[in-house]
Design a protein around this motif. Structure first.
Motif, PDB file in Angstrom:
ATOM      1  N   ARG A   1       0.909  -1.172  -0.117  1.00 18.89           N
ATOM      2  CA  ARG A   1      -0.232   0.016   0.134  1.00 18.89           C
ATOM      3  C   ARG A   1       0.823   1.242   0.051  1.00 18.89           C
ATOM      4  NH1 ARG A   1      -5.759  -0.796   3.112  1.00 18.89           N
ATOM      5  NH2 ARG A   1      -6.017  -3.142   2.187  1.00 18.89           N
ATOM      6  N   ARG A   2       1.898   1.054   0.529  1.00 22.81           N
ATOM      7  CA  ARG A   2       2.991   2.228   0.634  1.00 22.81           C
ATOM      8  C   ARG A   2       3.321   2.560  -0.768  1.00 22.81           C
ATOM      9  NH1 ARG A   2       6.025   1.740   5.548  1.00 22.81           N
ATOM     10  NH2 ARG A   2       4.412   2.889   6.289  1.00 22.81           N
ATOM     11  N   GLU A   3       3.844   1.307  -1.466  1.00 25.35           N
ATOM     12  CA  GLU A   3       4.223   1.584  -2.733  1.00 25.35           C
ATOM     13  C   GLU A   3       3.324   2.065  -3.760  1.00 25.35           C
ATOM     14  OE1 GLU A   3       6.068  -2.091  -4.065  1.00 25.35           O
ATOM     15  OE2 GLU A   3       7.595  -2.226  -2.666  1.00 25.35           O
ATOM     16  N   GLY A   4       1.861   1.712  -3.594  1.00 26.02           N
ATOM     17  CA  GLY A   4       1.087   1.956  -4.444  1.00 26.02           C
ATOM     18  C   GLY A   4       0.669   3.563  -4.258  1.00 26.02           C
ATOM     19  N   ALA A   5       0.867   3.907  -2.980  1.00 25.02           N
ATOM     20  CA  ALA A   5       0.447   5.445  -2.726  1.00 25.02           C
ATOM     21  C   ALA A   5       1.538   6.449  -3.373  1.00 25.02           C
ATOM     22  CB  ALA A   5       0.473   5.791  -1.198  1.00 25.02           C
ATOM     23  N   LEU A   6       3.248   5.649  -3.251  1.00 26.54           N
ATOM     24  CA  LEU A   6       4.046   6.514  -3.936  1.00 26.54           C
ATOM     25  C   LEU A   6       3.910   6.498  -5.288  1.00 26.54           C
ATOM     26  CD1 LEU A   6       6.818   7.896  -3.810  1.00 26.54           C
ATOM     27  CD2 LEU A   6       7.635   5.726  -3.354  1.00 26.54           C
ATOM     28  N   VAL A   7       3.431   5.488  -6.051  1.00 26.25           N
ATOM     29  CA  VAL A   7       3.163   5.545  -7.549  1.00 26.25           C
ATOM     30  C   VAL A   7       2.246   6.322  -8.069  1.00 26.25           C
ATOM     31  CG1 VAL A   7       2.486   4.077  -9.427  1.00 26.25           C
ATOM     32  CG2 VAL A   7       4.169   2.981  -7.972  1.00 26.25           C
ATOM     33  N   TRP A   8       1.081   6.349  -7.201  1.00 24.67           N
ATOM     34  CA  TRP A   8       0.095   7.218  -7.761  1.00 24.67           C
ATOM     35  C   TRP A   8       0.416   8.815  -7.312  1.00 24.67           C
ATOM     36  CZ3 TRP A   8      -3.135   5.995 -11.072  1.00 24.67           C
ATOM     37  CH2 TRP A   8      -3.769   4.906 -11.316  1.00 24.67           C
ATOM     38  N   ALA A   9       1.188   8.862  -6.275  1.00 24.17           N
ATOM     39  CA  ALA A   9       1.669  10.337  -6.099  1.00 24.17           C
ATOM     40  C   ALA A   9       2.261  10.834  -6.903  1.00 24.17           C
ATOM     41  CB  ALA A   9       2.343  10.434  -4.681  1.00 24.17           C
ATOM     42  N   LEU A  10       3.183  10.016  -7.803  1.00 23.45           N
ATOM     43  CA  LEU A  10       3.858  10.230  -8.792  1.00 23.45           C
ATOM     44  C   LEU A  10       2.988  10.596  -9.919  1.00 23.45           C
ATOM     45  CD1 LEU A  10       6.801   7.703  -8.461  1.00 23.45           C
ATOM     46  CD2 LEU A  10       7.122  10.481  -8.433  1.00 23.45           C
ATOM     47  N   ARG A  11       2.244   9.876 -10.409  1.00 20.95           N
ATOM     48  CA  ARG A  11       1.226  10.088 -11.442  1.00 20.95           C
ATOM     49  C   ARG A  11       0.473  11.309 -11.284  1.00 20.95           C
ATOM     50  NH1 ARG A  11      -1.004   3.796 -12.815  1.00 20.95           N
ATOM     51  NH2 ARG A  11       1.111   2.766 -13.277  1.00 20.95           N
TER      52      ARG A  11
END
Length: 251
Positions: free
Chosen positions: A214-224
């Motif tokens: 979930r932490r990785e997913g939040a980081l990916v969507w923050a970048l997008r």
């Protein structure tokens, strides 16, 4: 003469639009929409107002009193058109300014979240934590990681009433980030609860793996979301600065 003028006017509108685009670069979406609406309105008004008045004045043998009335009516109609143009422009300008303000506010909050998420090597730290949990299995005082809580998205709550002004593509990326970030915040709170601490080591490791995802997913969507926001603000191609600790996590 009337027919020629009616043909030249739309051409003049198109030429003016081309000049505007050439001198100022890509025309903002709100201005393109405004020019299209106003051009259509003016073109439709020409045969209704200008054409008949021109015929009355220049072609037909109409008494001067009627001609004066036709001229007066034309001036009144012109005033209405000008008022309409100004109101449309002001409305479009106001909406665009609101759009920019909302995007800049979201940009700052999403970037703040990204900085926190990217401040530590997520995968490397997760492996170390899970190894410590496994190593302490069966101990009287087993290791219980306590992930730091994530800040609530106060800016999003403040501007969500105006987010309708954002174009759909950008809005989708932004909402996906906040959904992922919200899921992360909820899971962090659950992970810190007494029920999670009471689980055996194997289940705590599985829970920490899910937390890491979930932490990785939040980081990916923050970048997008930031890439999309920057593009909407005319900063296409500009990537947010990274810590360099998570090079494997990319949008």
């Amino acid at each position: 003469m009337t027919a020629l003028w009616l043909l030249l006017y739309p051409a003049a509108v198109l030429v003016g639009y081309g000049v505007l685009r050439a001198r100022q670069g890509p025309v903002p979406r709100y201005l393109r929409s405004l020019v299209a609406r106003l051009s259509m309105a003016l073109v439709l008004l020409l045969p209704v107002i200008v054409g008949p008045v021109w015929v009355v004045i220049a072609v037909l043998d109409v008494p001067p009193d009627y001609r004066n009335g036709a001229v007066t009516g034309t001036l009144l109609a012109t005033g209405w058109v000008v008022t309409f143009i100004l109101s449309q422009y002001e409305g479009a300008r106001s909406r665009n300014q609101t759009r920019i303000d909302v995007l800049v506010a979201l940009q700052q909050e999403v970037f703040s979240c990204l900085e926190r998420l990217d401040a530590l090597p997520i995968r490397a730290e997760a492996e170390a934590v899970q190894a410590r949990i496994a190593a302490g299995a069966g101990d009287e005082t087993p290791y219980h990681p306590l992930p730091s809580t994530e800040t609530a998205p106060s800016v999003f709550d403040a501007v969500k009433g105006d987010m309708r002004v954002i174009d759909p593509d950008t809005l989708e990326e932004v909402l996906r980030f906040y959904a992922a970030y919200g899921h992360l915040r909820v899971f962090v709170e659950d992970f810190r609860s007494a029920d999670f601490r009471a689980m055996d080591a194997e289940r705590r490791i599985a829970a920490h793996m899910m937390l890491t995802q979930r932490r990785e997913g939040a980081l990916v969507w923050a970048l997008r979301a930031l890439v999309s926001i920057n593009a909407a603000l005319g900063l296409s191609g500009r990537m947010p600065p990274r810590s360099g600790l998570n090079p494997e996590i990319v949008p």
